[in-house]
Design a protein around this motif. Structure first.
Motif, PDB file in Angstrom:
ATOM      1  N   ILE A  52       0.860  -1.184   0.000  1.00 48.92           N
ATOM      2  CA  ILE A  52       0.000   0.000   0.000  1.00 48.92           C
ATOM      3  C   ILE A  52       0.897   1.236   0.000  1.00 48.92           C
ATOM      4  CG2 ILE A  52      -1.557   1.397   1.449  1.00 48.92           C
ATOM      5  CD1 ILE A  52      -3.026  -0.865   0.181  1.00 48.92           C
ATOM      6  N   PHE A  53       0.655   2.149  -0.954  1.00 48.16           N
ATOM      7  CA  PHE A  53       1.396   3.414  -1.000  1.00 48.16           C
ATOM      8  C   PHE A  53       0.552   4.494  -0.318  1.00 48.16           C
ATOM      9  CE2 PHE A  53       3.197   1.538  -5.092  1.00 48.16           C
ATOM     10  CZ  PHE A  53       4.337   1.061  -4.449  1.00 48.16           C
ATOM     11  N   ILE A  54       1.050   4.982   0.793  1.00 50.44           N
ATOM     12  CA  ILE A  54       0.229   5.841   1.645  1.00 50.44           C
ATOM     13  C   ILE A  54      -0.161   7.152   0.981  1.00 50.44           C
ATOM     14  CG2 ILE A  54       2.152   6.998   2.830  1.00 50.44           C
ATOM     15  CD1 ILE A  54       0.409   6.577   5.443  1.00 50.44           C
ATOM     16  N   ARG A  55       0.698   7.673   0.088  1.00 47.33           N
ATOM     17  CA  ARG A  55       0.393   8.974  -0.518  1.00 47.33           C
ATOM     18  C   ARG A  55      -0.732   8.905  -1.545  1.00 47.33           C
ATOM     19  NH1 ARG A  55       0.903  11.601   3.366  1.00 47.33           N
ATOM     20  NH2 ARG A  55       2.944  11.631   4.350  1.00 47.33           N
ATOM     21  N   LYS A  56      -1.154   7.694  -1.896  1.00 51.70           N
ATOM     22  CA  LYS A  56      -2.355   7.548  -2.708  1.00 51.70           C
ATOM     23  C   LYS A  56      -3.573   8.088  -1.961  1.00 51.70           C
ATOM     24  CE  LYS A  56      -5.498   3.978  -4.472  1.00 51.70           C
ATOM     25  NZ  LYS A  56      -5.781   2.528  -4.576  1.00 51.70           N
ATOM     26  N   TYR A  57      -3.452   8.129  -0.636  1.00 51.03           N
ATOM     27  CA  TYR A  57      -4.593   8.478   0.207  1.00 51.03           C
ATOM     28  C   TYR A  57      -4.514   9.893   0.779  1.00 51.03           C
ATOM     29  CZ  TYR A  57      -5.172   3.508  -0.282  1.00 51.03           C
ATOM     30  OH  TYR A  57      -5.325   2.254  -0.810  1.00 51.03           O
ATOM     31  N   GLY A  58      -3.568  10.690   0.276  1.00 52.76           N
ATOM     32  CA  GLY A  58      -3.483  12.075   0.722  1.00 52.76           C
ATOM     33  C   GLY A  58      -2.083  12.445   1.162  1.00 52.76           C
ATOM     34  N   SER A  59      -1.818  13.751   1.182  1.00 54.33           N
ATOM     35  CA  SER A  59      -0.509  14.245   1.590  1.00 54.33           C
ATOM     36  C   SER A  59      -0.613  14.849   2.985  1.00 54.33           C
ATOM     37  CB  SER A  59      -0.004  15.295   0.597  1.00 54.33           C
ATOM     38  OG  SER A  59      -0.923  16.370   0.519  1.00 54.33           O
ATOM     39  N   GLY A  60       0.529  15.222   3.533  1.00 51.41           N
ATOM     40  CA  GLY A  60       0.531  15.874   4.843  1.00 51.41           C
ATOM     41  C   GLY A  60       0.420  14.889   5.983  1.00 51.41           C
ATOM     42  N   GLU A  61       0.003  15.417   7.131  1.00 55.31           N
ATOM     43  CA  GLU A  61      -0.077  14.612   8.348  1.00 55.31           C
ATOM     44  C   GLU A  61      -1.167  13.541   8.207  1.00 55.31           C
ATOM     45  OE1 GLU A  61       1.877  15.207  11.297  1.00 55.31           O
ATOM     46  OE2 GLU A  61       3.023  16.465   9.938  1.00 55.31           O
ATOM     47  N   PRO A  62      -1.008  12.395   8.871  1.00 54.89           N
ATOM     48  CA  PRO A  62      -2.017  11.331   8.754  1.00 54.89           C
ATOM     49  C   PRO A  62      -3.329  11.747   9.408  1.00 54.89           C
ATOM     50  CG  PRO A  62      -0.430  10.792  10.476  1.00 54.89           C
ATOM     51  CD  PRO A  62       0.098  12.013   9.779  1.00 54.89           C
ATOM     52  N   VAL A  67      -7.075   6.784   6.893  1.00 54.01           N
ATOM     53  CA  VAL A  67      -7.160   5.424   7.441  1.00 54.01           C
ATOM     54  C   VAL A  67      -8.430   4.720   6.970  1.00 54.01           C
ATOM     55  CG1 VAL A  67      -7.326   4.075   9.568  1.00 54.01           C
ATOM     56  CG2 VAL A  67      -5.738   6.014   9.443  1.00 54.01           C
ATOM     57  N   GLU A  68      -9.541   5.439   6.963  1.00 53.09           N
ATOM     58  CA  GLU A  68     -10.803   4.833   6.503  1.00 53.09           C
ATOM     59  C   GLU A  68     -10.693   4.390   5.044  1.00 53.09           C
ATOM     60  OE1 GLU A  68     -13.189   4.010   8.345  1.00 53.09           O
ATOM     61  OE2 GLU A  68     -13.480   5.443   9.982  1.00 53.09           O
ATOM     62  N   ALA A  69     -10.036   5.197   4.210  1.00 55.57           N
ATOM     63  CA  ALA A  69      -9.900   4.848   2.789  1.00 55.57           C
ATOM     64  C   ALA A  69      -9.027   3.616   2.603  1.00 55.57           C
ATOM     65  CB  ALA A  69      -9.310   6.035   2.028  1.00 55.57           C
ATOM     66  N   ILE A  70      -7.954   3.515   3.372  1.00 55.20           N
ATOM     67  CA  ILE A  70      -7.097   2.320   3.284  1.00 55.20           C
ATOM     68  C   ILE A  70      -7.884   1.094   3.742  1.00 55.20           C
ATOM     69  CG2 ILE A  70      -4.993   1.204   4.113  1.00 55.20           C
ATOM     70  CD1 ILE A  70      -3.762   4.000   4.429  1.00 55.20           C
ATOM     71  N   CYS A  71      -8.634   1.232   4.824  1.00 57.62           N
ATOM     72  CA  CYS A  71      -9.474   0.121   5.316  1.00 57.62           C
ATOM     73  C   CYS A  71     -10.372  -0.415   4.205  1.00 57.62           C
ATOM     74  CB  CYS A  71     -10.347   0.590   6.475  1.00 57.62           C
ATOM     75  SG  CYS A  71      -9.535   0.691   8.053  1.00 57.62           S
ATOM     76  N   SER A  72     -10.967   0.501   3.491  1.00 55.32           N
ATOM     77  CA  SER A  72     -11.874   0.106   2.412  1.00 55.32           C
ATOM     78  C   SER A  72     -11.146  -0.659   1.316  1.00 55.32           C
ATOM     79  CB  SER A  72     -12.550   1.349   1.830  1.00 55.32           C
ATOM     80  OG  SER A  72     -13.377   1.025   0.755  1.00 55.32           O
ATOM     81  N   ASP A  73      -9.927  -0.210   0.986  1.00 51.82           N
ATOM     82  CA  ASP A  73      -9.175  -0.821  -0.111  1.00 51.82           C
ATOM     83  C   ASP A  73      -8.600  -2.195   0.232  1.00 51.82           C
ATOM     84  OD1 ASP A  73      -9.752   1.289  -1.723  1.00 51.82           O
ATOM     85  OD2 ASP A  73      -7.695   2.046  -1.899  1.00 51.82           O
ATOM     86  N   LYS A  95       0.289   1.162  12.576  1.00 52.16           N
ATOM     87  CA  LYS A  95       0.004   0.510  13.868  1.00 52.16           C
ATOM     88  C   LYS A  95      -1.451   0.082  13.958  1.00 52.16           C
ATOM     89  CE  LYS A  95       3.542   2.915  16.563  1.00 52.16           C
ATOM     90  NZ  LYS A  95       3.834   3.882  17.636  1.00 52.16           N
ATOM     91  N   LEU A  96      -2.338   0.901  13.414  1.00 49.50           N
ATOM     92  CA  LEU A  96      -3.761   0.613  13.530  1.00 49.50           C
ATOM     93  C   LEU A  96      -4.145  -0.645  12.758  1.00 49.50           C
ATOM     94  CD1 LEU A  96      -5.118   4.252  13.066  1.00 49.50           C
ATOM     95  CD2 LEU A  96      -4.565   3.073  15.207  1.00 49.50           C
ATOM     96  N   PHE A  97      -3.394  -0.964  11.695  1.00 47.60           N
ATOM     97  CA  PHE A  97      -3.752  -2.098  10.850  1.00 47.60           C
ATOM     98  C   PHE A  97      -3.292  -3.444  11.416  1.00 47.60           C
ATOM     99  CE2 PHE A  97      -4.452   1.483   8.153  1.00 47.60           C
ATOM    100  CZ  PHE A  97      -5.622   1.136   7.495  1.00 47.60           C
ATOM    101  N   ALA A  98      -2.660  -3.402  12.580  1.00 43.93           N
ATOM    102  CA  ALA A  98      -2.386  -4.644  13.309  1.00 43.93           C
ATOM    103  C   ALA A  98      -3.560  -5.024  14.202  1.00 43.93           C
ATOM    104  CB  ALA A  98      -1.116  -4.497  14.145  1.00 43.93           C
ATOM    105  N   LEU A  99      -4.551  -4.125  14.294  1.00 47.08           N
ATOM    106  CA  LEU A  99      -5.735  -4.382  15.112  1.00 47.08           C
ATOM    107  C   LEU A  99      -6.812  -5.113  14.311  1.00 47.08           C
ATOM    108  CD1 LEU A  99      -6.101  -0.908  16.881  1.00 47.08           C
ATOM    109  CD2 LEU A  99      -4.965  -2.965  17.767  1.00 47.08           C
ATOM    110  N   LYS A 100      -7.628  -5.860  15.005  1.00 42.18           N
ATOM    111  CA  LYS A 100      -8.713  -6.609  14.355  1.00 42.18           C
ATOM    112  C   LYS A 100      -9.785  -5.672  13.820  1.00 42.18           C
ATOM    113  CE  LYS A 100     -11.888 -10.466  15.157  1.00 42.18           C
ATOM    114  NZ  LYS A 100     -12.348 -11.475  16.158  1.00 42.18           N
ATOM    115  N   THR A 101     -10.138  -4.633  14.608  1.00 39.52           N
ATOM    116  CA  THR A 101     -11.184  -3.688  14.208  1.00 39.52           C
ATOM    117  C   THR A 101     -10.638  -2.268  14.286  1.00 39.52           C
ATOM    118  OG1 THR A 101     -12.848  -5.160  15.159  1.00 39.52           O
ATOM    119  CG2 THR A 101     -13.550  -2.929  14.602  1.00 39.52           C
ATOM    120  N   ILE A 102     -10.752  -1.534  13.169  1.00 41.25           N
ATOM    121  CA  ILE A 102     -10.174  -0.187  13.080  1.00 41.25           C
ATOM    122  C   ILE A 102     -11.254   0.869  12.872  1.00 41.25           C
ATOM    123  CG2 ILE A 102      -8.517   1.267  11.829  1.00 41.25           C
ATOM    124  CD1 ILE A 102      -7.330  -1.402  10.737  1.00 41.25           C
ATOM    125  N   SER A 103     -12.269   0.518  12.121  1.00 41.76           N
ATOM    126  CA  SER A 103     -13.293   1.486  11.695  1.00 41.76           C
ATOM    127  C   SER A 103     -14.590   1.287  12.490  1.00 41.76           C
ATOM    128  CB  SER A 103     -13.553   1.304  10.197  1.00 41.76           C
ATOM    129  OG  SER A 103     -14.511   2.200   9.723  1.00 41.76           O
TER     130      SER A 103
END
Length: 371
Positions: A52-62, A67-73, A95-103
């Motif tokens: 996953i390339f994070i900048r596909k989902y926006g620039s600047g601070e996270p 995160v919601e868009a990555i979850c969907s993808d 870090k959040l994507f090591a969790l079972k439930t994020i959204s």
């Protein structure tokens, strides 16, 4: 009293290839990184992993929308390990994507969801600043609330923190500067925290020494002087991460968040704007105690009197990033009250780590002094 906890197993490799071989990267892995980092250091090894390339989902601070868009993808992707390769944005998000439930992410940050870690987590920093690879903290901008919030739970600790100096070789000087200043402030803030212990202070003071002496080399010889010192800066950032992961950061970070969130100022830079203003106020309110030890230590490195350390350190940091007043970022005087309210109502986790108590009016006066 708990003195020190280091949760991730820490590994160092000179080159990325050594890491790939030793950790047997493959199809059960989800790699979160930037396209530039992946293409420069990993693509040539033809890794059979989900990327996953994070900048596909926006620039600047996270932020939570990212995160919601990555979850969907990735909802249909099966993976057992999360491998984060990047700066603070990548590490905090991953870090959040090591969790079972994020959204929903806002529910997660409000502690309305159960924290269950069901994937292994590997953190690889590509800057020398956040220390996030050894902490249990994820910081996001929550767009609907116009502020940053930190989530700190043990389920966010990495299983492995991996230091690879090769990944810093192409880091532009500006990002080197903002990230390493962030690490310096981690070390300094954590050294005077009420939660600091003799163990955390050992890491804090060593990180300060390594970073400041590196800055002195840059001051003497120019930006390229950092290149042979990149491993030192990477380790110093890691030491500072261990220190603040245990002892915590305080008002400098808390007061920087409204500036960073509202004006998209890089994290290390927004911390620098607040740093000396906060510590001068600490010095005025409580000149004895841990700050006296800190000032003596800084004075020795900076070759100045204790009472001059914050002037001298600002001059040194200005070699990397010229400090600007808040008004030059577009902040209005009216917003200073809003910033203050945000700090006092939303940043209790950080303000609990202050060297001495700062009232709402004191926080406002610090903002005014920096305006």
């Amino acid at each position: 009293m708990k003195e020190l906890s280091i949760k991730p197993e820490i590994h160092t490799f000179d080159k990325c290839e050594e890491f790939i071989t030793n950790f047997k990267i493959g199809k059960d892995d989800l790699i979160i990184t930037s396209e530039h980092t992946y293409n420069s250091y990993f693509k040539k090894f033809n890794i059979d992993a989900n990327v996953i390339f994070i900048r596909k989902y926006g620039s600047g601070e996270p932020n939570d929308e990212m995160v919601e868009a990555i979850c969907s993808d990735i909802k249909d992707i099966s993976y057992k390990r999360v491998i984060a390769i990047g700066g603070g944005s990548v590490l905090d998000v991953s870090k959040l994507f090591a969790l079972k439930t994020i959204s929903p992410v806002t529910d997660l940050f409000d502690h309305k969801l159960e924290f269950i870690k069901d994937k292994e987590l590997i953190m690889i920093p590509t800057t020398c600043g956040t220390g996030s690879e050894v902490t249990n903290i994820s910081i996001l901008e929550l767009k609907s609330r116009h502020t940053k919030l930190g989530l700190a739970v043990d389920e966010l600790y990495a299983d492995y923190a991996v230091m690879i100096p090769e990944l810093l070789e192409e880091l532009p000087f500006k990002f080197f500067a903002t990230s390493s200043i962030d690490a310096l402030i981690h070390a300094i803030e954590s050294s005077v925290s009420p939660k600091a212990t003799s163990y955390t202070e050992m890491f804090s003071y060593k990180a300060m020494e390594m970073i400041l002496k590196g800055y002195q080399e840059i001051e003497k010889h120019g930006p390229e002087a950092r290149i042979p010192l990149l491993k030192n800066f990477l380790l110093a950032s890691n030491y500072a991460g261990i220190a603040f992961g245990n002892a915590g950061c305080g008002a400098v970070h808390a007061m920087s968040y409204p500036l960073g969130a509202n004006y998209h100022v890089p994290h290390g830079e927004s911390n620098y704007v607040m740093f000396t203003g906060v510590f001068k106020k600490y010095q005025a309110l409580k000149p004895s105690g841990k700050i006296k030890k800190l000032n003596a230590f800084l004075g020795e490195i900076l070759h100045c009197r204790e009472e001059d350390v914050y002037v001298e350190i600002e001059e040194l940091l200005n070699v990397l990033i010229p400090k600007k007043p808040l008004c030059e970022y577009g902040v209005s005087e009216e917003e200073l009250r809003d910033f203050t309210e945000s700090v006092m109502t939303k940043q209790g986790r950080l303000m609990a780590n202050n060297y001495t108590e700062l009232t709402e009016e004191t926080v406002y006066k610090i903002y005014r002094s920096l305006y």
